[in-house]
Design a protein around this motif. Structure first.
Motif, PDB file in Angstrom:
ATOM      1  N   ILE A  29      -1.088  13.240  -4.260  1.00 57.18           N
ATOM      2  CA  ILE A  29      -2.293  12.465  -4.551  1.00 57.18           C
ATOM      3  C   ILE A  29      -2.284  11.999  -5.994  1.00 57.18           C
ATOM      4  CG2 ILE A  29      -4.809  12.649  -4.734  1.00 57.18           C
ATOM      5  CD1 ILE A  29      -4.462  14.565  -2.227  1.00 57.18           C
ATOM      6  N   TYR A  55       0.074   9.030  -6.478  1.00 56.15           N
ATOM      7  CA  TYR A  55      -0.437   7.731  -6.035  1.00 56.15           C
ATOM      8  C   TYR A  55      -1.675   7.304  -6.816  1.00 56.15           C
ATOM      9  CZ  TYR A  55       3.181   6.842  -2.797  1.00 56.15           C
ATOM     10  OH  TYR A  55       4.408   6.535  -2.311  1.00 56.15           O
ATOM     11  N   LEU A  97      -1.973   3.757  -8.539  1.00 53.71           N
ATOM     12  CA  LEU A  97      -3.118   2.869  -8.326  1.00 53.71           C
ATOM     13  C   LEU A  97      -3.801   2.529  -9.637  1.00 53.71           C
ATOM     14  CD1 LEU A  97      -4.522   4.508  -5.102  1.00 53.71           C
ATOM     15  CD2 LEU A  97      -3.626   2.183  -5.315  1.00 53.71           C
ATOM     16  N   ASP A 128     -13.093   4.835  -2.506  1.00 53.83           N
ATOM     17  CA  ASP A 128     -12.986   5.637  -1.302  1.00 53.83           C
ATOM     18  C   ASP A 128     -14.031   5.262  -0.283  1.00 53.83           C
ATOM     19  OD1 ASP A 128     -10.969   6.760  -2.548  1.00 53.83           O
ATOM     20  OD2 ASP A 128     -11.805   8.775  -2.690  1.00 53.83           O
ATOM     21  N   LYS A 151     -14.591   2.336   0.750  1.00 51.87           N
ATOM     22  CA  LYS A 151     -14.032   1.401   1.707  1.00 51.87           C
ATOM     23  C   LYS A 151     -13.430   2.304   2.763  1.00 51.87           C
ATOM     24  CE  LYS A 151     -12.871  -2.170  -1.596  1.00 51.87           C
ATOM     25  NZ  LYS A 151     -11.788  -2.660  -2.448  1.00 51.87           N
ATOM     26  N   ASP A 203     -12.377   2.885   5.805  1.00 45.86           N
ATOM     27  CA  ASP A 203     -11.217   2.984   6.654  1.00 45.86           C
ATOM     28  C   ASP A 203      -9.951   3.259   5.891  1.00 45.86           C
ATOM     29  OD1 ASP A 203     -12.768   2.656   8.820  1.00 45.86           O
ATOM     30  OD2 ASP A 203     -12.687   0.478   8.732  1.00 45.86           O
ATOM     31  N   THR A 204      -9.913   2.788   4.642  1.00 52.15           N
ATOM     32  CA  THR A 204      -8.728   3.064   3.853  1.00 52.15           C
ATOM     33  C   THR A 204      -8.661   4.549   3.550  1.00 52.15           C
ATOM     34  OG1 THR A 204      -9.228   0.994   2.809  1.00 52.15           O
ATOM     35  CG2 THR A 204      -7.438   2.265   1.874  1.00 52.15           C
ATOM     36  N   GLU A 248     -10.109   6.886   5.118  1.00 49.52           N
ATOM     37  CA  GLU A 248     -10.067   7.759   6.290  1.00 49.52           C
ATOM     38  C   GLU A 248      -8.660   8.145   6.697  1.00 49.52           C
ATOM     39  OE1 GLU A 248     -12.527   5.857   9.160  1.00 49.52           O
ATOM     40  OE2 GLU A 248     -14.351   6.690   8.276  1.00 49.52           O
ATOM     41  N   VAL A 249      -7.730   7.201   6.565  1.00 52.54           N
ATOM     42  CA  VAL A 249      -6.367   7.585   6.945  1.00 52.54           C
ATOM     43  C   VAL A 249      -5.824   8.648   5.997  1.00 52.54           C
ATOM     44  CG1 VAL A 249      -5.865   5.375   8.015  1.00 52.54           C
ATOM     45  CG2 VAL A 249      -5.180   5.763   5.656  1.00 52.54           C
ATOM     46  N   ILE A 250      -6.387   8.661   4.774  1.00 52.89           N
ATOM     47  CA  ILE A 250      -6.010   9.727   3.847  1.00 52.89           C
ATOM     48  C   ILE A 250      -6.793  10.995   4.204  1.00 52.89           C
ATOM     49  CG2 ILE A 250      -5.894  10.385   1.397  1.00 52.89           C
ATOM     50  CD1 ILE A 250      -4.155   7.969   2.085  1.00 52.89           C
ATOM     51  N   TYR A 251      -8.064  10.798   4.511  1.00 54.27           N
ATOM     52  CA  TYR A 251      -8.925  11.957   4.775  1.00 54.27           C
ATOM     53  C   TYR A 251      -8.475  12.765   5.998  1.00 54.27           C
ATOM     54  CZ  TYR A 251     -12.640  10.823   1.410  1.00 54.27           C
ATOM     55  OH  TYR A 251     -13.363  10.612   0.280  1.00 54.27           O
ATOM     56  N   VAL A 252      -7.833  12.102   7.002  1.00 55.76           N
ATOM     57  CA  VAL A 252      -7.418  12.871   8.180  1.00 55.76           C
ATOM     58  C   VAL A 252      -6.172  13.710   7.904  1.00 55.76           C
ATOM     59  CG1 VAL A 252      -8.400  11.294   9.875  1.00 55.76           C
ATOM     60  CG2 VAL A 252      -6.050  10.976   9.116  1.00 55.76           C
ATOM     61  N   TYR A 310      -7.370  17.257  -2.848  1.00 57.12           N
ATOM     62  CA  TYR A 310      -7.673  15.847  -3.028  1.00 57.12           C
ATOM     63  C   TYR A 310      -8.282  15.571  -4.399  1.00 57.12           C
ATOM     64  CZ  TYR A 310      -9.451  11.230  -1.909  1.00 57.12           C
ATOM     65  OH  TYR A 310      -9.724   9.891  -1.924  1.00 57.12           O
ATOM     66  N   ARG A 362     -16.207  14.597   2.635  1.00 54.23           N
ATOM     67  CA  ARG A 362     -15.174  14.870   3.648  1.00 54.23           C
ATOM     68  C   ARG A 362     -15.365  16.304   4.094  1.00 54.23           C
ATOM     69  NH1 ARG A 362      -9.636  17.099   3.110  1.00 54.23           N
ATOM     70  NH2 ARG A 362      -8.346  16.247   4.771  1.00 54.23           N
ATOM     71  N   PRO A 409      -7.699   3.683  12.058  1.00 52.99           N
ATOM     72  CA  PRO A 409      -9.073   3.214  12.242  1.00 52.99           C
ATOM     73  C   PRO A 409      -9.116   1.748  12.649  1.00 52.99           C
ATOM     74  CG  PRO A 409      -8.675   3.953   9.992  1.00 52.99           C
ATOM     75  CD  PRO A 409      -7.366   3.903  10.654  1.00 52.99           C
ATOM     76  N   ARG A 454      -7.970  -1.416   6.230  1.00 54.17           N
ATOM     77  CA  ARG A 454      -7.441  -2.137   5.068  1.00 54.17           C
ATOM     78  C   ARG A 454      -6.608  -1.186   4.221  1.00 54.17           C
ATOM     79  NH1 ARG A 454     -13.128  -4.204   3.346  1.00 54.17           N
ATOM     80  NH2 ARG A 454     -13.567  -2.385   4.614  1.00 54.17           N
ATOM     81  N   TYR A 510       3.096   7.528   1.050  1.00 54.88           N
ATOM     82  CA  TYR A 510       1.909   8.308   0.706  1.00 54.88           C
ATOM     83  C   TYR A 510       1.485   9.127   1.932  1.00 54.88           C
ATOM     84  CZ  TYR A 510      -2.666   9.040  -1.627  1.00 54.88           C
ATOM     85  OH  TYR A 510      -3.768   9.568  -2.232  1.00 54.88           O
TER      86      TYR A 510
END
Lengths: 1105, 308
Positions: A9, A12, A16, A89, A91, A93-94, A96-100, A108, A250, B81, B85, B98
């Motif tokens: 994390i 990245y 970012l 965070d 946003k 859906d972005t 969420e793929v990390i949160y799962v 985190y 989360r 999802p 994005r 990642y």
């Protein structure tokens, strides 16, 4: 927690962050800012001012300053980013793929935090690399890598974590980036501007206002406390990050983990608070201790003091510890018996034994006080031996300083807070001054109950230092090294001695009877390279300087040795008006904090400036001459001048803490007076400022004038107990009052006779306490002057006289067929206080340009003093051989503003036959107003200002009400309200003032009104206050039109007259002749003018005959 | 792995009941989750992916309970999802890296291999260095599925994966999924595009208003609609009448009128011939007649995408 996840994390987050534009812009700005700041403020590359010196004199200054700046900039951007990080965070859906993914919430948040910290610390390191490069390459500042690393870890990191954690929490709770940003900025602003000083700087999470500087010799002033303070924010930051883990949106792996994380967070924050508490308690304890010491001093304030005639001290210093034996010859000089002998010794030094001829004496200890149960008959002497050992508690120092000043860590010269240390007793460095009571004394160093009642005790000291190391041992007197000890013997009694043990290198020079030494820490010789070419001329320069000073101050340097000794950067001393000198100035020794950090020791800058001048064809061009001049002005500026300036503002003058006049005065004798405890200081000041002229630089509202205003309704007696009076103002008052004594004496006898008497008297009574009666008797028997009555009023009068001056004129007069010049003027003192007038005439044609008083040592400008008793008038007449250029008439302490009046004699055409000189009594009726003339000045009842009721601007609400009524006219700043200004070009019989403001729309105006008793034709004039030529800030090159419209209302008539004030000359300007009926006539002037400002002074109505 | 949904209830803060005691078992293979908007599909998936808590009831992944064993469940999950994005400033391969790293694939080299293989599989290898948010819609979706399957998850949950994709991309997407479903994994495909399901899923469940309305194979559902779908020829005037009576599935202009397909228990007042139903027909029949929940066939969303 899982390191792999955290690292992922973080990795990245770093990517970012580094790729975000906001951060990139910040990074570039931060680099530019730090580079620019470093180059401009910390290196001489772009800005050659010596004022930079304190910012780079020791190796920790540059890294701290750059780092602090970065830290503040970083905080602002972190607040912004912390908000956007959580927003990003959102946003969903972005994220969420990390949160799962199977990392924990802690992974985190810790990963994110670590990523952010890594990026900012990396940028921090990069910016500091720039600073370090400049540090090594061009700054002429010592370089050490350690402070760079230290400040990153102790300043940047804790404040970063704290701000980050707090922002995270704020963002999680407020859920709005903008609100979070504003709230956080508010918190930072509040801390930075409002609560920074509260509770000893506990809230200062930037570490900006607490001591940070490292001495290259002794390190930090109080490292433990510094680290504790920084720990508060480090641990609280971690706590907030724990809370963020709990608050993150989360689901946790295990719900109960939230409790753990919250507990951990709370624990961290509590530990932070506890650390804060400890920090506060530490200082509170110190203050309590200080108060206890103050009480002890107060308790014995009235105890009669014994006199220590001789004192042999054998001291064995060790790291943090000393053991001493004192053999003292104690004498009772009082006519009464002393029931016990009270001595004072540092409270951390434990007394092990008090003996008289080998017999133990009972004693009692109360903090610093040591009561020895041994009655002492009048005139009896007892030989006491004291054994004591322990450490040095610095809290005993400066108990007479206001708590506010004692706690104030700020420093006008240095942004990094240096911290204050008063004594050292360490392996690496030892510095003990009388203030820390490192040996027992009978007269206390401080007198907090009534500081001016401080006494002095001249004692014959012999010091034996049992130290066998390689370091240099320094104290007063002649050193003799023998079998692992150094013995210092003194030729004379001294008021106190100091001891320094340091790893010094030495430069020495014997000139005539005095040995000059510079003792500097190993490797700290930054100065001698500039003067290598002066080797041969040096003795001559020093001799000349010494002679000049001795002549100026009317005393000879009384010691055989003159030492400049370097001390650590934190060595601090206070200006104490009642002492007349700082602890930097010891007999024979001047202590100079590290590399002259508060001394503006940047010799290179001064040389560069002179070289630049020379290049432009001004000043000295010969390099050797130039160096001589630099050295001379340097030494004068540091050791002789009474005021120093840090920066460019001439109004920001500070009392020079390194002025060595104390060596000639305060350390060589003491006038004892129970009635006028300040007399010793006053007489010293009177002598050391004997030959100073009047120097008014720029405006007339300066500290001298402020002191004068203070005396309008306070007595000198009350001033000396007014501890809140600024030292600069008090110092000016002291000078005014001291000079008043001299001026008074000089109205009776010639100046030279008095000076001669003073020198002889004090040399005769050198190194002892002198009862004032002795001085008085000598003065009376030698010069026939009694000060008794005068001093009574001098000390107690709580108001000042008002002096009117008129008819100042100069004529040619022929005396014995030689053309000479005659000056006369009239003085009136209608008040009930006596006044003394001092005049100085500048001779020699049309003296133009240069500030009044610039020609300080002009021997051809005769100074005279005239006594002007209460309710009397005088005419003064004088004859001069040469043509006078101007006369300065100084009303000294008086209700006048300004007190100094300069009258130029640009034309002397008339002749007089009057050859009388002297001071003649005249009828005060000569000063009665002309019945045909009515003058309304802005000080009069008939004058008023009419301000518009326009809305207040927001900034007005925050503006502090300025207590000072009169301001100096500032051409570069125009007030938006009518503001009283004082200047010698304004009209006023005693107060030369006017009102001015910026240009407006006619909503603000002034009105002069007068009652016309007799109708008739009147010539109406207005006073044009205009600075003509002379010395002042350079005025605009091109002429600016300044039209002011005066409206005269009389009867039912109204007429407007517009004048271009810039075109009109200074003084009375007629605006015409009017037939004025009986009754009220008024003239108004509004702020609708064509220039940048409007100025309103006085109007005059003259009845035409 | 088996998923058991037990008495799952979700009530939102405003009192809205999104799930009303749902019970369902899901076995390995591709599983379709059908239902109109607001049926509770997304809520169910969010609870399943541990992004939300249920109000009561639970879901078991074998023995792992979503209320207790979140870490274990998260380590077998892959999720794509619906409206997905990317972080603005990550490259295609980085985004996958990642996810792979968080999925527990350690070692840079090993991860690079996994990432490259996946990129090839989803046909994104050529654009691996492109910023992820600059990819086309279909590419993004493929990247989405790639990150969902990285690390070999046992349960892959995909929400409305083909919305807005062109037919070619949709087929590619289905193929990727079927490829994965060959292994012993559960793929839950939530969609309202019924066609996606018939071509890939062995089993499906239909949710409506928070309740399970049907559970079985697509064929079971089609069977229910056999004999209920009719093809009739109508004139313009008749068309209006039919519209009011029956849900029309397709309208093809014909000489003098329209050839239309409608769903009806029985035709009244019209003559037409029954035709063999497909899954879409079955869905409409199911919703309109069995649940008595009339679908608005003309609403933009469904009308636009239902029958592709």
């Amino acid at each position: 927690m899982n390191l792999h996840n955290i690292n992922t994390i973080a990795r990245y987050e770093v990517k970012l962050l580094q790729r975000s534009w906001l951060f990139r812009i910040f990074a570039i700005l931060a680099l530019l800012l730090i580079t620019g700041y470093t180059l401009w403020y910390l290196t001489p590359l772009l800005n050659g001012a010596e004022t930079q010196w304190p910012r780079r004199a020791v190796s920790s200054q540059m890294p701290f300053t750059a780092n602090a700046l970065y830290s503040i900039a970083q905080s602002i951007i972190v607040i912004f980013l912390a908000g956007s990080f959580l927003k990003r965070d959102k946003k969903l859906d972005t994220a969420e793929v990390i949160y799962v993914r199977p990392m924990s919430n802690a992974d985190y948040i810790v990963g994110k935090t670590w990523g952010i910290v890594r990026v900012f610390l990396t940028l921090n390191v990069i910016t500091l690399l720039f600073t370090a490069f400049f540090n090594i390459a061009i700054a002429r500042s010592p370089f050490s890598i350690y402070p760079y690393i230290f400040y990153i870890l102790t300043i940047s990191l804790p404040s970063l974590l704290f701000v980050l954690g707090l922002s995270f929490v704020a963002m999680s709770l407020l859920k709005n980036q903008a609100v979070t940003f504003i709230v956080m900025l508010g918190i930072i602003g509040m801390v930075f501007f409002y609560v920074k000083d509260e509770l000893f700087g506990t809230f200062d999470f930037f570490g900006y206002y607490i001591p940070v500087t490292f001495s290259d010799v002794t390190g930090h002033a109080d490292l433990k406390m510094f680290l504790l303070q920084r720990f508060i924010y480090l641990i609280a930051g971690i706590g907030f990050i724990c809370f963020t883990i709990a608050l993150v949106n989360r689901l946790p792996h295990k719900p109960w983990k939230i409790i753990i994380v919250n507990t951990l967070g709370a624990l961290c924050v509590l530990v932070g608070i506890a650390a804060g508490g400890l920090y506060v308690l530490h200082y509170q304890h110190q203050l309590e201790q200080r108060n206890a010491f103050i009480s002890t001093f107060k308790r014995y304030a009235d105890a009669r003091q014994a006199h220590v005639a001789a004192h042999e001290i054998d001291i064995t210093p060790a790291d943090g510890h000393l053991a001493s034996v004192s053999r003292m010859q104690v004498l009772n000089q009082h006519p009464e018996e002393l029931e016990e002998v009270v001595l004072y010794l540092n409270p951390a030094l434990q007394v092990e034994a008090v003996e008289e001829n080998g017999k133990a004496l009972p004693y009692e200890r109360e903090h610093q006080a040591l009561k020895i149960r041994r009655a002492l008959a009048s005139g009896e002497t007892v030989n006491l031996t004291l054994r004591y050992a322990g450490s040095i508690n610095e809290t005993i120092c400066y108990t007479d300083v206001l708590e506010e000043d004692y706690l104030d860590n700020s420093n006008p010269q240095s942004t990094p807070v240096l911290g204050k240390r008063y004594a050292w007793l360490e392996d690496r460095f030892t510095l003990l001054t009388p203030e820390c009571l490192w040996y027992p004394v009978a007269v206390p160093t401080d007198h907090p109950a009534a500081p001016y009642r401080i006494g002095k005790d001249f004692t014959q000291y012999t010091l034996t230092v049992l130290y066998d190391g390689d370091k240099t041992v320094l104290s007063q007197g002649e050193p003799r090294r023998e079998n692992g000890k150094t013995v210092f013997t003194n030729r004379t009694a001294l008021p106190g001695i100091s001891l320094t043990i340091a790893d010094y290198e030495k430069k020495e020079l014997q000139v005539d009877s005095v040995k000059y030494e510079i003792l500097y820490f190993r490797g700290h010789d930054f100065f001698s390279k500039y003067f290598t070419e002066l080797q041969d001329t040096l003795p001559g320069i020093i001799r000349e300087l010494k002679n000049d000073i001795e002549l100026e101050w009317g005393r000879d340097y009384p010691f055989r040795k003159f030492v400049l000794a370097e001390t650590p950067a934190q060595h601090h001393s206070y200006i104490r008006n009642w002492k007349g000198y700082t602890e930097y100035i010891m007999p024979e020794i001047v202590f100079v904090p590290e590399r002259g950090i508060i001394w503006e020791a940047d010799i290179q800058s001064q040389l560069t400036r002179m070289e630049n001048w020379a290049r432009r064809g001004r000043g000295i061009t010969d390099p050797v001459e130039m160096r001589i001049e630099v050295l001379r002005s340097y030494l004068r500026g540091r050791l002789v001048d009474e005021n120093v300036m840090y920066g460019w503002n001439w109004e920001d003058q500070y009392v020079n803490k390194f002025r060595i006049n104390a060596m000639l005065y305060n350390h060589t004798g003491y006038i004892q007076s129970a009635k006028y405890p300040i007399l010793d200081i006053a007489l010293n000041t009177m002598q050391s400022s004997a030959n100073e002229g009047f120097s008014f630089w720029g405006g007339i509202i300066n500290d001298e004038q402020r002191a004068n205003l203070y005396l309008e309704n306070h007595s000198f007696k009350s001033a000396i107990s007014d501890l809140e009076l600024e030292p600069e103002i008090f110092y000016e008052m002291l000078k005014l009052k001291s000079n008043a004594i001299r001026n008074y004496v000089n109205t009776r006898i010639p100046k030279e006779a008095f000076e001669e008497f003073l020198k002889e008297f004090f040399v005769h009574h050198q190194f002892q306490n002198i009862p004032f009666s002795t001085f008085e008797q000598a003065l009376e028997s030698r010069l026939g002057i009694s000060l008794d009555e005068y001093l009574e009023e001098w000390y107690n009068i709580d108001h000042s006289p008002t002096v009117f001056i008129k008819d100042v004129a100069a004529y040619e007069v022929v005396v014995d067929e030689i053309t000479k010049y005659h000056i006369s003027f009239k003085l009136n003192n209608p008040s009930d206080a006596d006044a003394v007038i001092t005049t100085t005439v500048q001779q020699g044609g049309n003296f133009r340009g240069g500030p009044p008083g610039m020609g300080r040592d002009d021997s051809d400008s005769p100074t005279d003093n005239y006594f002007l008793p209460a309710a009397s008038a005088r005419e003064i007449k004088m004859i001069l051989d040469e043509r006078p250029a101007f006369i300065n008439i100084n009303t000294n302490i008086s209700h006048n503003l300004p007190t100094n009046h300069r009258y130029n004699f640009s034309k002397i055409d008339d002749e007089t036959k009057d050859t009388l000189t002297g001071c003649f009594v005249i009828d005060p009726a000569a000063f009665n107003p002309d019945p045909n003339e009515i003058i309304v000045d802005n000080e009069d009842k008939g004058f008023r200002t009419i301000a518009s009721n326009s809305k207040h601007k927001l900034k007005d609400l925050f503006k502090k009400e300025d207590e000072e009524k009169y301001k100096n006219f500032m051409p570069w700043w125009m007030p938006s309200k009518w503001t009283a200004m004082a200047a010698d070009y304004c009209y006023g019989e005693t107060i030369q003032s006017a009102y001015y403001k910026n240009r407006g729309h006619g909503n603000n105006s002034v009105e002069w009104s007068a009652d016309i008793a007799k109708s008739g034709y009147y010539e109406v004039s207005i006073w044009n206050p205009k600075m003509t030529g002379g010395f002042g800030p350079p005025m605009r090159r091109h002429r600016e039109e300044r039209n002011q419209t005066y409206v005269i209302h009389y009867g039912t008539e109204k007429e407007e007259i517009t004048l271009d004030m810039e075109m009109e000359p200074e003084g009375w300007i007629s605006i015409g002749s009017f037939y004025l009926p009986e009754g009220t006539v008024s003239i108004t002037l509004s702020d609708a003018v064509s220039g940048r400002y409007v100025i309103a002074d006085a109007v005059k109505f003259t009845l035409s005959r | 792995m088996n998923i058991k949904i037990k008495d799952l209830v979700k009530v939102y803060g405003d009192g809205y009941k999104a799930l009303k005691g749902l019970n369902l078992e899901i076995e390995p293979g591709m599983f379709g989750l059908l239902g109109p908007n607001g049926a509770g599909k997304t809520t169910l998936m969010r609870i399943m992916t541990l992004l939300q808590n249920p109000s009561s009831g639970t879901i078991l992944f074998d023995d792992y309970d979503i209320l207790k064993d979140r870490k274990a469940i998260r380590s077998v999950l892959g999720y794509l999802p619906q409206d997905f994005r990317f972080f603005e400033k990550l490259k295609t391969w980085e985004f996958l890296d990642y996810g792979a790293s968080l999925a527990g694939i350690q070692g840079t080299r090993k991860r690079a291999e996994v990432v490259d293989e996946l990129l090839r599989k989803v046909g994104l290898y050529e654009v691996r260095d492109r910023w992820a948010n600059r990819l086309s819609g279909g590419m993004k979706r493929r990247l989405g599925i790639a990150q969902a399957i990285v690390g070999d998850p046992k349960v892959i949950i995909v929400d409305e994966p083909t919305t807005g994709l062109d037919p070619e991309e949709r087929i590619r997407f289905r193929n990727i999924l079927s490829d994965v479903s060959d292994r012993d994994v559960i793929i839950i495909l939530s969609t309202h595009i019924v066609g996606d399901i018939s071509s890939t899923c062995k089993k499906l469940a239909l949710l409506n208003r928070g309740e399970l309305k049907f559970e079985g194979s697509p064929d079971d559902m089609i069977k229910l609609a056999t004999g209920k779908v009719w093809e009739i020829f109508v004139t313009d005037r008749e068309l209006q009448e039919v519209k009011e009576k029956y849900p029309i599935i397709s309208t093809i202009p014909s000489e003098g009128g329209w050839d239309i397909q409608v769903v009806a228990e029985e035709l009244q007042g019209f003559t037409g011939k029954p035709i063999a139903p497909n899954i879409e027909h079955a869905y409409v029949y199911f919703m309109d007649y069995l649940l008595q929940d009339k679908m608005d066939m003309y609403s933009e969303k469904i009308g636009g995408e239902l029958f592709n």
